[in-house]
Scaffold this active site. Structure first.
Site, PDB file in Angstrom:
ATOM      1  N   VAL A  68       0.893  -1.166   0.000  1.00 21.50           N
ATOM      2  CA  VAL A  68       0.000   0.000   0.000  1.00 21.50           C
ATOM      3  C   VAL A  68       0.929   1.214   0.000  1.00 21.50           C
ATOM      4  O   VAL A  68       1.563   1.514   1.004  1.00 21.50           O
ATOM      5  CB  VAL A  68      -0.928   0.008   1.230  1.00 21.50           C
ATOM      6  CG1 VAL A  68      -1.745   1.299   1.260  1.00 21.50           C
ATOM      7  CG2 VAL A  68      -1.865  -1.204   1.191  1.00 21.50           C
ATOM      8  N   PRO A  69       1.044   1.904  -1.137  1.00 20.07           N
ATOM      9  CA  PRO A  69       2.171   2.817  -1.396  1.00 20.07           C
ATOM     10  C   PRO A  69       2.125   4.184  -0.722  1.00 20.07           C
ATOM     11  O   PRO A  69       2.012   5.219  -1.396  1.00 20.07           O
ATOM     12  CB  PRO A  69       2.141   2.950  -2.916  1.00 20.07           C
ATOM     13  CG  PRO A  69       0.684   2.838  -3.248  1.00 20.07           C
ATOM     14  CD  PRO A  69       0.147   1.805  -2.298  1.00 20.07           C
ATOM     15  N   CYS A  70       2.288   4.211   0.594  1.00 15.02           N
ATOM     16  CA  CYS A  70       2.355   5.497   1.286  1.00 15.02           C
ATOM     17  C   CYS A  70       3.621   6.261   0.910  1.00 15.02           C
ATOM     18  O   CYS A  70       3.704   7.478   1.128  1.00 15.02           O
ATOM     19  CB  CYS A  70       2.267   5.311   2.794  1.00 15.02           C
ATOM     20  SG  CYS A  70       3.506   4.196   3.485  1.00 15.02           S
ATOM     21  N   HIS A  71       4.593   5.564   0.303  1.00 11.66           N
ATOM     22  CA  HIS A  71       5.816   6.257  -0.129  1.00 11.66           C
ATOM     23  C   HIS A  71       5.538   7.225  -1.281  1.00 11.66           C
ATOM     24  O   HIS A  71       6.383   8.070  -1.597  1.00 11.66           O
ATOM     25  CB  HIS A  71       6.891   5.246  -0.546  1.00 11.66           C
ATOM     26  CG  HIS A  71       6.499   4.368  -1.693  1.00 11.66           C
ATOM     27  ND1 HIS A  71       5.793   3.195  -1.524  1.00 11.66           N
ATOM     28  CD2 HIS A  71       6.711   4.488  -3.035  1.00 11.66           C
ATOM     29  CE1 HIS A  71       5.589   2.628  -2.707  1.00 11.66           C
ATOM     30  NE2 HIS A  71       6.137   3.395  -3.639  1.00 11.66           N
ATOM     31  N   ARG A  72       4.367   7.123  -1.896  1.00  8.98           N
ATOM     32  CA  ARG A  72       4.018   8.013  -3.006  1.00  8.98           C
ATOM     33  C   ARG A  72       3.357   9.305  -2.535  1.00  8.98           C
ATOM     34  O   ARG A  72       2.885  10.098  -3.355  1.00  8.98           O
ATOM     35  CB  ARG A  72       3.092   7.278  -3.985  1.00  8.98           C
ATOM     36  CG  ARG A  72       3.774   6.093  -4.658  1.00  8.98           C
ATOM     37  CD  ARG A  72       2.821   5.266  -5.496  1.00  8.98           C
ATOM     38  NE  ARG A  72       3.471   4.026  -5.933  1.00  8.98           N
ATOM     39  CZ  ARG A  72       2.817   2.945  -6.351  1.00  8.98           C
ATOM     40  NH1 ARG A  72       1.490   2.950  -6.408  1.00  8.98           N
ATOM     41  NH2 ARG A  72       3.487   1.858  -6.714  1.00  8.98           N
TER      42      ARG A  72
END
Length: 210
Positions: free
Chosen positions: A177-181
């Protein structure tokens, strides 16, 4: 002839190496058999495995409903497992087979051969507004970014920028789940559960592969 205590001790020491010899791979096979049996009999509530990645060793954990946790080594894998035991179930066992598909997709992502994960997810570690944010994060596509403010607007609460940051910082499923984006409005990185070096690496990987 009667053996003295010293004789017995000598015999025991002589036999000890043979008594403790374990066939290579035996413990691994025994553990796999135990995990398989526990799963078959409904005694395994949380399975986990560790995978090696360019951003360090990641712990993957799953329930019957799906992947429930991805943890960076800096979080302390033992501490993460203890928290899972407390919040989900103490019936936790390492079971690489159960996490085989998740591990394969993680490897494909880091090798640039996968741009989206296709895994069932268990979001039971996130509730309320945090879960709403997590569900939106899944829609931020590979190679794209949004600001914390944009995420707040997207989930219907424009003033909740700080709460969005907290939701990202406590995301139980980083990478997948791409919270890095999610970045700050000025384009700077902001925080990241895996550390800024890991966040930079993920963004760079996606920029190259996009």
């Amino acid at each position: 002839m009667t053996s003295t205590p010293s004789d017995i001790g000598a015999v025991d020491l002589a036999l000890a190496p043979e008594l403790i010899t374990i066939e290579p791979g035996a413990l691994t096979r025994l553990h796999a058999a135990l995990a398989e049996r526990a799963s078959r009999e409904g005694l395994l509530d949380v399975a986990y495995r560790i995978v090696e990645t360019p951003v360090g060793r990641l712990l993957l954990a799953a329930t019957e409903r799906g992947l429930v946790r991805v943890a960076y080594e800096r979080e302390g894998h033992e501490a993460v497992l203890a928290t899972l035991a407390e919040r989900l179930s103490p019936r936790i066992l390492e079971s690489p087979e159960r996490l085989g598909e998740a591990a394969r997709q993680v490897e494909e992502y880091f090798s640039g051969r996968r741009t989206a994960f296709d895994l069932p997810l268990d979001l039971s570690l996130s509730n309320g507004f945090r879960r709403t944010v997590i569900q939106h994060l899944k829609d931020i596509g590979f190679g794209r970014t949004e600001s914390y403010a944009e995420v707040a607007r997207a989930v219907g609460n424009p003033r909740a920028v700080r709460a969005v940051g907290t939701a990202c910082a406590t995301n139980p499923l980083p990478v997948v789940v791409p919270c890095h984006r999610v970045l700050r409005s000025d384009g700077s990185l902001g925080g990241y559960i895996g550390g800024l070096e890991a966040k930079t690496s993920l963004l760079r990987l996606e920029a190259v592969a996009a």
